[in-house]
Design an enzyme around this catalytic site. Structure first.
Site, PDB file in Angstrom:
ATOM      1  N   HIS A   1      -6.080  -1.137   6.301  1.00  0.00           N
ATOM      2  CA  HIS A   1      -6.243  -0.654   7.686  1.00  0.00           C
ATOM      3  C   HIS A   1      -7.147  -1.571   8.530  1.00  0.00           C
ATOM      4  CE1 HIS A   1      -4.050   2.837   6.451  1.00  0.00           C
ATOM      5  NE2 HIS A   1      -5.035   3.306   5.705  1.00  0.00           N
TER       6      HIS A   1
ATOM      7  N   ASP B   1       2.056   3.209   2.968  1.00  0.00           N
ATOM      8  CA  ASP B   1       0.997   4.203   2.880  1.00  0.00           C
ATOM      9  C   ASP B   1       1.524   5.624   2.642  1.00  0.00           C
ATOM     10  OD1 ASP B   1      -1.461   5.396   3.024  1.00  0.00           O
ATOM     11  OD2 ASP B   1      -2.030   4.608   4.961  1.00  0.00           O
TER      12      ASP B   1
ATOM     13  N   GLN C   1       2.747  11.219  -1.389  1.00  0.00           N
ATOM     14  CA  GLN C   1       2.750  11.708  -0.008  1.00  0.00           C
ATOM     15  C   GLN C   1       4.153  11.774   0.594  1.00  0.00           C
ATOM     16  OE1 GLN C   1      -0.313   9.691   2.313  1.00  0.00           O
ATOM     17  NE2 GLN C   1      -1.861  10.118   0.759  1.00  0.00           N
TER      18      GLN C   1
ATOM     19  N   HIS D   1       0.844  -1.210   0.000  1.00  0.00           N
ATOM     20  CA  HIS D   1       0.000   0.000   0.000  1.00  0.00           C
ATOM     21  C   HIS D   1       0.869   1.246   0.000  1.00  0.00           C
ATOM     22  CE1 HIS D   1      -3.776   2.103   0.357  1.00  0.00           C
ATOM     23  NE2 HIS D   1      -3.306   2.831   1.358  1.00  0.00           N
TER      24      HIS D   1
ATOM     25  N   GLU E   1     -10.539   3.039   8.991  1.00  0.00           N
ATOM     26  CA  GLU E   1      -9.296   3.603   9.521  1.00  0.00           C
ATOM     27  C   GLU E   1      -9.582   4.516  10.707  1.00  0.00           C
ATOM     28  OE1 GLU E   1      -7.056   5.819   6.627  1.00  0.00           O
ATOM     29  OE2 GLU E   1      -5.312   6.042   7.949  1.00  0.00           O
TER      30      GLU E   1
ATOM     31  N   HIS F   1       0.993   5.492  -1.375  1.00  0.00           N
ATOM     32  CA  HIS F   1       0.594   6.707  -2.098  1.00  0.00           C
ATOM     33  C   HIS F   1       1.903   7.462  -2.287  1.00  0.00           C
ATOM     34  CE1 HIS F   1      -3.476   5.734  -0.890  1.00  0.00           C
ATOM     35  NE2 HIS F   1      -3.127   5.789   0.377  1.00  0.00           N
TER      36      HIS F   1
ATOM     37  N   TYR G   1      -4.573   7.686  -6.956  1.00  0.00           N
ATOM     38  CA  TYR G   1      -5.821   8.428  -7.183  1.00  0.00           C
ATOM     39  C   TYR G   1      -5.626   9.883  -7.608  1.00  0.00           C
ATOM     40  CZ  TYR G   1      -5.139   9.679  -2.206  1.00  0.00           C
ATOM     41  OH  TYR G   1      -4.625  10.095  -1.003  1.00  0.00           O
TER      42      TYR G   1
ATOM     43  N   HIS H   1      -9.648   1.086   1.181  1.00  0.00           N
ATOM     44  CA  HIS H   1      -9.465   1.513   2.573  1.00  0.00           C
ATOM     45  C   HIS H   1     -10.762   1.242   3.341  1.00  0.00           C
ATOM     46  CE1 HIS H   1      -6.826   4.895   0.740  1.00  0.00           C
ATOM     47  NE2 HIS H   1      -5.993   4.229   1.520  1.00  0.00           N
TER      48      HIS H   1
ATOM     49  N   ARG I   1      -5.320  15.357   6.678  1.00  0.00           N
ATOM     50  CA  ARG I   1      -5.843  15.082   5.341  1.00  0.00           C
ATOM     51  C   ARG I   1      -5.942  16.367   4.501  1.00  0.00           C
ATOM     52  NH1 ARG I   1     -11.679  12.611   3.591  1.00  0.00           N
ATOM     53  NH2 ARG I   1     -12.290  14.681   4.274  1.00  0.00           N
TER      54      ARG I   1
END
Ligand code: ZN
Length: 450
Positions: A271, A322, A61, A56, A237, A58, A122, A234, A83
């Site tokens: 998660h 993540d 980030q 997993h 979480e 992203h 995404y 997801h 977020r």
């Protein structure tokens, strides 16, 4: 290629010494403790583990890792405020910057012993939310980044529709949104067509979460995908997400997935932090797999996954990093164990050999998360993806075979090298394109206004 190592971890223990022969593609032709007569080989004084699997990611980030850790007094901070910052980061990266950041983080993964990554992707559109000329532009950039870094990738285009249960998307989410499932299918097909044209790139698909994808739309689109393609999502979480899901669907998120998806065979639930008693047992007894991201879950204050009960009920799980606030597979394993030890005041989270149990479970389940299938470590006919630890490491000097993996895992030993498809991509701690990739990364993030 032909290698000799001090030893390597195989299904029945340690093969010592270990000779490995690979073909031109980097697939294993043979393993054994004696060489072919008269064969020339590269000899490395190292212990070898199978490459770890990062189920997993992203990648973008990584551009904000460490930059959300200052908390001015009087300004509460939690997952939801983090977020917002993450959305601003996502909004600020153009395709070249996305590619540079992904190349850097994949390089860092390799240096720590990951050899495969599942990219849960995404950030699809431009800053205004419009499609790029090629609808799959940014996903293609992720694949290119992986190829440049030398990590094997499973690209997972993500369906993202809304800002919450029954809520329109926020403006900051505009780069993520497919307003129709038909648009998403186009995006998936364009990504898939590109991926399948590359050497050894796998494809999965995803719905971001039940809060970001209308549950009815998910039920409708789900049968359009082959069950042989891994599906990632997801779920649970945050406590608020569980409450909102209950209010909207009358079911908790994991309960909804367990009861409403027609098949759980290739389902990977990321998660699954907040589970009630029944969900723990049902999830453990199902074909679904949990993807734990302990470093990020800890950083975001998500909560404790109920690992002791889940694992003792036979549940399957693997790991991911993540947000990439931590990037070390061994640290993720330690955190999984330690958060149970801290909450139970016991040390025996996993009876027997916890290091071997965690490593093996995350490897075999992680392979399925990547869209592959593997029965064990270093099988003939599979890619030779491996991590090397210097045999002279002090912590290994009095650790016999039974304790060797635990010594590596629990002391946080740094790998000396990483092989992907039978070739060194990291040697003596240095990636083969380290300086150039780091330079491109510096340039890309120096332009960030965020
Ligand atoms: Zn995630």
């Amino acid at each position: 290629m032909y290698f000799r190592f001090r030893g390597m971890l195989v299904d029945h223990g340690w093969l010592e010494p270990a000779f490995v022969q690979t073909d031109i593609l980097g697939k294993i032709i043979s393993t054994g403790s004696t060489p072919e007569p008269d064969a020339a080989y590269e000899s490395i004084d190292a212990w070898i583990l199978p490459g770890a699997l990062n189920a997993h990611s992203h990648a973008f980030q990584y551009a904000m890792a460490g930059k959300a850790e200052i908390f001015p007094a009087g300004q509460p901070d939690d997952f939801w405020t983090w977020r917002e910052a993450m959305y601003r980061c996502a909004g600020s990266l153009d395709p070249d910057q996305l590619e540079a950041v992904a190349t850097m983080v994949y390089t860092e993964m390799l240096r720590r012993g990951f050899t495969q990554v599942a990219e849960f992707h995404y950030v699809h559109h431009d800053g205004k939310g419009n499609f790029y000329q090629n609808i799959a532009e940014t996903g293609i950039r992720m694949v290119r980044a992986a190829e440049r870094a030398g990590i094997r990738i499973t690209i997972i285009p993500v369906l993202y529709q809304q800002g919450g249960f029954g809520q329109p998307p926020y403006d900051l989410q505009r780069r993520f949104i497919c307003s129709s499932t038909d648009d998403f299918i186009r995006l998936y097909e364009a990504t898939s067509a590109y991926a399948l044209n590359q050497v050894d790139v796998q494809i999965g698909w995803s719905a971001h979460s039940l809060r970001a994808v209308d549950p009815t739309a998910l039920k409708n689109i789900y049968p359009q995908f082959s069950s042989s393609v891994p599906f990632h999502i997801h779920a649970a979480e945050q406590k608020k997400e569980v409450q909102d899901c209950l209010a909207w669907t009358q079911k908790r998120p994991v309960q909804w997935l367990l009861e409403e998806l027609p098949s759980l065979k290739n389902v990977f639930i990321v998660h699954a932090t907040h589970l009630d008693d029944q969900e723990v047992l049902q999830l453990a007894g199902s074909e679904a797999t949990v993807v734990l991201c302990p470093g990020t879950e800890g950083n975001l204050g998500d909560g404790f996954f109920r690992m002791t009960e889940f694992s003792r009920s036979g549940g399957n799980w693997c790991i991911g990093t993540d947000s990439h606030i931590s990037l070390d597979p061994m640290a993720e394993f330690r955190m999984i164990d330690y958060r149970q030890r801290l909450s139970t005041n016991r040390r025996d989270t996993f009876p027997g050999d916890p290091a071997l149990y965690m490593f093996r479970e995350a490897y075999l389940s992680g392979k399925r998360a990547m869209g592959e299938h593997q029965e064990g470590f270093f099988k003939v006919g599979t890619y030779f993806d491996a991590v090397a630890y210097d045999a002279q490491l002090p912590v290994l000097q009095n650790a016999g075979p039974a304790y060797r993996l635990a010594a590596l895992m629990y002391t946080g030993a740094m790998p000396m090298g990483t092989l992907v498809r039978g070739r060194w991509v990291v040697k003596n701690g240095e990636h083969c394109h380290q300086a150039e990739i780091a330079n491109q990364y510096r340039k890309a993030v120096s332009k960030l206004k965020w």
